[in-house]
Design an enzyme around this catalytic site. Structure first.
Site, PDB file in Angstrom:
ATOM      1  N   SER A  27       0.842  -1.190   0.000  1.00 45.58           N
ATOM      2  CA  SER A  27       0.000   0.000   0.000  1.00 45.58           C
ATOM      3  C   SER A  27       0.876   1.237   0.000  1.00 45.58           C
ATOM      4  O   SER A  27       2.100   1.164   0.101  1.00 45.58           O
ATOM      5  CB  SER A  27      -0.922   0.011   1.227  1.00 45.58           C
ATOM      6  OG  SER A  27      -0.148   0.298   2.378  1.00 45.58           O
ATOM      7  N   LYS A  28       0.196   2.355  -0.116  1.00 48.38           N
ATOM      8  CA  LYS A  28       0.833   3.663  -0.201  1.00 48.38           C
ATOM      9  C   LYS A  28       1.921   3.868   0.863  1.00 48.38           C
ATOM     10  O   LYS A  28       2.936   4.488   0.604  1.00 48.38           O
ATOM     11  CB  LYS A  28      -0.307   4.677  -0.024  1.00 48.38           C
ATOM     12  CG  LYS A  28      -0.053   6.097  -0.458  1.00 48.38           C
ATOM     13  CD  LYS A  28       0.163   6.240  -1.919  1.00 48.38           C
ATOM     14  CE  LYS A  28       1.418   7.049  -2.076  1.00 48.38           C
ATOM     15  NZ  LYS A  28       2.133   7.032  -3.227  1.00 48.38           N
ATOM     16  N   ARG A  29       1.696   3.314   2.046  1.00 50.41           N
ATOM     17  CA  ARG A  29       2.663   3.604   3.100  1.00 50.41           C
ATOM     18  C   ARG A  29       4.007   2.899   2.870  1.00 50.41           C
ATOM     19  O   ARG A  29       5.000   3.233   3.487  1.00 50.41           O
ATOM     20  CB  ARG A  29       2.081   3.270   4.482  1.00 50.41           C
ATOM     21  CG  ARG A  29       2.062   1.824   4.821  1.00 50.41           C
ATOM     22  CD  ARG A  29       1.232   1.507   6.048  1.00 50.41           C
ATOM     23  NE  ARG A  29       0.854   0.118   6.019  1.00 50.41           N
ATOM     24  CZ  ARG A  29       1.659  -0.881   6.359  1.00 50.41           C
ATOM     25  NH1 ARG A  29       2.878  -0.635   6.790  1.00 50.41           N
ATOM     26  NH2 ARG A  29       1.259  -2.120   6.275  1.00 50.41           N
TER      27      ARG A  29
ATOM     28  N   GLY B  63       5.464   3.023  -0.051  1.00 55.44           N
ATOM     29  CA  GLY B  63       6.145   3.786  -1.109  1.00 55.44           C
ATOM     30  C   GLY B  63       5.235   3.891  -2.310  1.00 55.44           C
ATOM     31  O   GLY B  63       4.020   3.760  -2.170  1.00 55.44           O
TER      32      GLY B  63
ATOM     33  N   GLU C  53       3.608   6.716 -10.780  1.00 58.74           N
ATOM     34  CA  GLU C  53       4.429   7.256  -9.682  1.00 58.74           C
ATOM     35  C   GLU C  53       5.880   6.790  -9.824  1.00 58.74           C
ATOM     36  O   GLU C  53       6.815   7.550  -9.567  1.00 58.74           O
ATOM     37  CB  GLU C  53       3.919   6.718  -8.339  1.00 58.74           C
ATOM     38  CG  GLU C  53       2.960   7.617  -7.596  1.00 58.74           C
ATOM     39  CD  GLU C  53       2.534   6.913  -6.303  1.00 58.74           C
ATOM     40  OE1 GLU C  53       2.993   7.324  -5.236  1.00 58.74           O
ATOM     41  OE2 GLU C  53       1.749   5.938  -6.387  1.00 58.74           O
TER      42      GLU C  53
END
Ligand code: GLU
Length: 466
Positions: free
Chosen positions: A240-242, A244, A250
């Protein structure tokens, strides 16, 4: 048999790195076997699907060089066909109309939960006389699923997987508002697109049992299935986003090369001995489903960054110059004229040795496009002591007398070091600070040559006068 694979993303968000790996495996598998790779945009959920997400998928695939072999199929354009197949199942007796109301379904669920059973439809309209249909209620169409035995799938990655049919209720294929359900649409589309191999994330494994039943009800040949394990973060949790970056674009923005990302994703869950660097041609030659592992893989950003550095060093200098200029355009205070572009191109062999991403590469090239007076970072400023400045003042005419090719500059510096009794490093340090405003750059000879006589001498003079 013609091998035909598809990537079937739902355009409800960004193209996730896991989706990119699924696309890559589908692409490589079809190329390896001389088949076709197709794209189907599963946009039947009109509420959650967006144009922007469709575009992000197309852009992400194009960037990764995973363009499909035919224009994408938009699932939403095929609704009439999905309805037609549901009707055919109704006529052949493989499906039936269900008039249960939302209220009845809710009670069924509650009763099941209260008795500790999994919430499911009780099949009450399966054998009921349609003459009993209540007036004014639009029916849903449900598949008559077998009640006894098991549904077995021979998965190319997971091996044999099975579920007892008693576990599966009669699923809806056409809702009471006439819209097809997602599970049904996928099967009709896979059949009509003549997909031979369904390669997708293992989060779809439970859907497969249901989809298999639709194939069977229609008497259609089953595709082969391969369910890929998920990609996790370094801590083993769902990526997930946390952790990276998670979306493909992105990674692009963070300065990764598409071929490095593909190489990394290929090695995530698939291996060929110890080989780390496997380019596209080698991947096509080597890839097959049987070497895909069953365990979830872990995303390792450090490894990816390292691999990116390897690809960067091998990349074409003209291409890297273009990429660098594109990124520098977003930075304030630079003059990106032809002169700057020429300097960047000439120093590129040295710059790319030191960078692991295109972002680092652009940052390290920015000094070549700066106007005087240069900004100095703290370390560089502290190097420009009075002594260092008088050294630069002495060096300036020595350099002015050379022809500013890297070998000539190198020779002049060495000769000066010898005669003046300075160490070469002691000359290079303040020179580098004066020329770049920082303490890191490629070799001082190539850096001087890239800046050219006029600019280099002007920067040295400005440092002397500081
Ligand atoms: N549309 C599904 C998804 O984005 C994939 C369905 C499939 O591959 O069968 O997760």
């Amino acid at each position: 048999m013609t091998i035909r694979t598809r990537f079937a993303p739902s355009p409800t968000g960004l193209l996730h790195i896991g989706g990119a790996r699924t696309a890559l495996f589908n692409f490589l598998f079809s190329r390896h076997h001389g088949g076709e790779f197709l794209l189907r945009i599963e946009d039947t959920d009109r509420q959650r699907s967006t144009e922007a997400a469709v575009q992000a998928i197309l852009d992400g695939l194009a960037w990764l060089d995973l363009a499909p072999d035919a224009p994408p199929v938009f699932q939403s354009t095929r609704v009439a066909r999905h309805v037609e197949v549901a009707q055919a199942m109704l006529e052949s007796g493989h499906a039936y109309r269900c008039y249960a109301t939302a209220e009845e379904l809710r009670r069924m669920r509650e009763a099941a939960v209260a008795e500790g059973r999994s919430p499911r439809y009780d099949g009450s309209w399966r054998d009921r006389d349609p003459a009993e249909a209540p007036a004014g209620i639009a029916p849903a169409i449900r598949l008559k699923t077998p009640e006894a035995g098991d549904t077995v799938v021979q998965d190319l990655v997971q091996g044999e997987v099975r579920v007892a049919n008693a576990e599966l209720d009669d699923m809806i294929i056409l809702r009471s508002d006439g819209t097809p359900t997602y599970l049904h649409a996928v099967v009709v589309d896979d059949h009509d697109m003549a997909i031979s191999h369904v390669i997708r994330g293992d989060d779809h494994l439970t859907n497969t049992f249901r989809q298999v039943q639709i194939f069977r009800a229609m008497g259609w040949e089953l595709p082969a299935f391969a369910h890929l394990p998920m990609i996790h973060g370094a801590d083993g949790a769902k990526l997930s986003k946390r952790h990276g970056a998670v979306s493909v674009l992105e990674f692009r923005d963070e300065g990764f090369l598409p071929e490095a990302l593909c190489n990394y994703l290929l090695r995530l869950g698939w291996g060929h001995g110890d080989a780390e660097i496997i380019d596209r041609d080698a991947a096509i030659a080597l890839f097959d489903i049987d070497a895909v592992g069953r365990a979830a893989s872990r995303m390792d950003f450090a490894k990816l960054t390292h691999l990116n550095g390897v690809y960067l060093r091998q990349a074409d200098d003209d291409r890297l110059t273009r990429e660098t200029l594109d990124r520098l355009r977003a930075m304030p205070g630079l003059n990106l004229d032809d002169t700057a572009a020429g300097r960047i191109r000439s120093l590129m062999p040295g710059l790319k040795e030191r960078a692991k991403t295109l972002v680092e590469l652009a940052n390290s090239a920015a000094f070549l496009a700066r106007e005087r007076p240069l900004p100095f970072d703290a370390k560089a400023a502290s190097l420009l002591t009075p002594m260092a400045r008088s050294l630069l003042a002495e060096l300036s005419p020595v350099l002015a007398a050379t022809d500013f090719s890297a070998p000539a500059v190198d020779q002049a510096l060495r000769r000066y070091a010898e005669t003046s009794g300075h160490k070469l490093g002691a000359l290079a340090q303040p020179l580098r600070a004066a020329l770049t405003g920082s303490t890191t750059s490629p070799g001082i000879d190539v850096t001087l040559a890239a800046l050219g006589r006029e600019e280099a001498l002007a920067r040295i003079a400005a440092a002397v006068d500081r």
